[in-house]
Design an enzyme around this catalytic site. Sequence first.
Site, PDB file in Angstrom:
ATOM      1  N   HIS A 170      -2.240  -1.225  -4.405  1.00  0.00           N
ATOM      2  CA  HIS A 170      -3.691  -1.267  -4.598  1.00  0.00           C
ATOM      3  C   HIS A 170      -4.225   0.155  -4.511  1.00  0.00           C
ATOM      4  O   HIS A 170      -3.480   1.099  -4.261  1.00  0.00           O
ATOM      5  CB  HIS A 170      -4.376  -2.190  -3.576  1.00  0.00           C
ATOM      6  CG  HIS A 170      -4.265  -1.728  -2.150  1.00  0.00           C
ATOM      7  ND1 HIS A 170      -4.819  -2.409  -1.102  1.00  0.00           N
ATOM      8  CD2 HIS A 170      -3.670  -0.632  -1.591  1.00  0.00           C
ATOM      9  CE1 HIS A 170      -4.572  -1.774   0.030  1.00  0.00           C
ATOM     10  NE2 HIS A 170      -3.880  -0.687  -0.246  1.00  0.00           N
TER      11      HIS A 170
ATOM     12  N   SER B 292       0.835  -1.191   0.000  1.00  0.00           N
ATOM     13  CA  SER B 292       0.000   0.000   0.000  1.00  0.00           C
ATOM     14  C   SER B 292       0.881   1.258   0.000  1.00  0.00           C
ATOM     15  O   SER B 292       1.688   1.440  -0.905  1.00  0.00           O
ATOM     16  CB  SER B 292      -0.947  -0.052   1.204  1.00  0.00           C
ATOM     17  OG  SER B 292      -1.902   0.963   1.153  1.00  0.00           O
TER      18      SER B 292
END
Length: 203
Positions: free
Chosen positions: A125, A100
């Site tokens: 993501h 992330s």
Amino acid sequence: MPIGVPKVPFRSPGEEDAVWVDVNRLHRERLLFLGQEVDNEVSNQLVGLMVYLSIEDATKDLYLFINSPGGWVIPGMAIYDTMQFVSPDVHTICMGLAASMGSLILVGGEITKRLAFPHARVMIHQPASSFYEAQAGEFILEAEELLKLRETLTKVYVQRTGNPLWAVSEDMERDAFMSATEAQAHGIVDLVAVENENTNDFV
């Protein structure tokens, strides 16, 4: 005070006398660590250290070791932006996991100076919402902000990896986990460390 934690003089604006504050020995060697979730406190610490070390010596590179599951987007962007604007080059080294926001900080290192250890994992993501039970109006505003953040993060990955927009957008549709070599192929890191059989060191 523990051995190995030296103090340096610091004078606040308007104060006549300097006070002595702790500086970690590793920080004096310009070694920084992101080993937890990114939040405001961690972000402020890293930003402050990078700015301080840049002022102390603008010619010596910084080394940021990353093992992080990610965290808050805005504090993560503060770290990323600071890395781009301090004078020293910032090496980023992934050990363990850079997921992330951790992967965004990893990709934000100086190009050609981003490295992953051989068993490291990287995950990218899209940003997630914090409003699971929000009112309709709040949810719409949150959705608009999420779209802006997604666009910002996507542009960063496109710029720093050299991959086309469609490819990055497709990867960010889900949790895209990568090995160190896959992250290198994606342009997130430039090098994968290999073990030197003669010395058991990584080079």
